[in-house]
Design an enzyme around this catalytic site. Structure first.
Site, PDB file in Angstrom:
ATOM      1  N   HIS A   6       0.868  -1.165   0.000  1.00 54.39           N
ATOM      2  CA  HIS A   6       0.000   0.000   0.000  1.00 54.39           C
ATOM      3  C   HIS A   6       0.909   1.219   0.000  1.00 54.39           C
ATOM      4  CE1 HIS A   6      -3.985  -1.514   0.922  1.00 54.39           C
ATOM      5  NE2 HIS A   6      -4.400  -0.313   1.251  1.00 54.39           N
ATOM      6  N   GLU A   9      -1.540   6.551  -1.376  1.00 51.70           N
ATOM      7  CA  GLU A   9      -2.947   6.932  -1.332  1.00 51.70           C
ATOM      8  C   GLU A   9      -3.030   8.190  -0.465  1.00 51.70           C
ATOM      9  OE1 GLU A   9      -5.959   4.504   0.665  1.00 51.70           O
ATOM     10  OE2 GLU A   9      -7.489   5.264  -0.720  1.00 51.70           O
ATOM     11  N   ASP A  87     -11.529  -1.521  -2.004  1.00 53.67           N
ATOM     12  CA  ASP A  87     -10.656  -1.562  -0.834  1.00 53.67           C
ATOM     13  C   ASP A  87     -11.573  -1.645   0.379  1.00 53.67           C
ATOM     14  OD1 ASP A  87      -8.850  -1.190   1.189  1.00 53.67           O
ATOM     15  OD2 ASP A  87      -7.827   0.504   0.252  1.00 53.67           O
ATOM     16  N   ASP A  88     -11.569  -2.767   1.078  1.00 58.20           N
ATOM     17  CA  ASP A  88     -12.468  -2.949   2.218  1.00 58.20           C
ATOM     18  C   ASP A  88     -13.897  -2.543   1.848  1.00 58.20           C
ATOM     19  OD1 ASP A  88     -10.260  -3.728   3.713  1.00 58.20           O
ATOM     20  OD2 ASP A  88      -9.885  -1.686   4.423  1.00 58.20           O
TER      21      ASP A  88
HETATM   22 ZN    ZN Z   1      -6.327   0.305   1.447  1.00 62.81          ZN
END
Ligand code: ZN
Length: 147
Positions: A6, A9, A87-88
């Site tokens: 990750h 972001e 994402d989730d």
């Molecule tokens: Zn994420």
């Protein structure tokens, strides 16, 4: 060995550089903030490093204000290997298909962009080469429905 991280972001482009140089990732999860660094964009493009972009998450976490402000179209224009993902889903409000439909509508993505995203999703995946190529063949022989 295949590794992912990750990065980029909420975090800055430097985290993406670290993922590439220190962790030697095969794929970057998110990476949207890479656009702030032209050298990084070139590195990602030339290395064909997939970026698993999660538009709903980017809005929820205030990386962009709305889906209409999302840089996905620009990422494709720059030749980045972007894909659309969830994402989730329970937390961010949608699975992969919802993310794709939402961002495609918000950005008015054309058939060419959608085809590129579909192709990228297979070339970015860690499925075997034979399976990947079978899907890519199906994709290139499929005709996009236009109404
Ligand atoms: Zn994420």
């Amino acid at each position: 060995m295949l590794t992912v991280a990750h990065a980029g972001e909420e975090g800055p482009p430097e985290y993406v550089w670290e993922a590439l140089d220190l962790l030697k990732v095969s794929r970057v999860d998110h990476g949207v903030r890479s656009l702030e660094d032209p050298k990084l964009v070139a590195r990602l493009r030339d290395g064909k490093i997939p970026l698993t972009v999660c538009p709903f998450s980017n809005v929820k976490l205030r990386v962009v204000d709305t889906l209409r402000d999302h840089p996905l179209a620009r990422m494709l224009e720059l030749g980045l290997h972007a894909t659309v993902n969830s994402d989730d889903p329970a937390y961010f409000g949608g699975y992969a298909g919802d993310n794709l439909a939402g961002v495609a509508e918000a950005l008015q993505l054309d058939d060419n962009a959608l085809l590129t995203l579909a192709r990228n999703s297979f070339t970015a995946s860690f499925i075997g080469a034979a399976t990947r190529d079978r899907y890519l063949d199906l994709l290139s022989s499929a005709r996009l429905a236009t109404t």
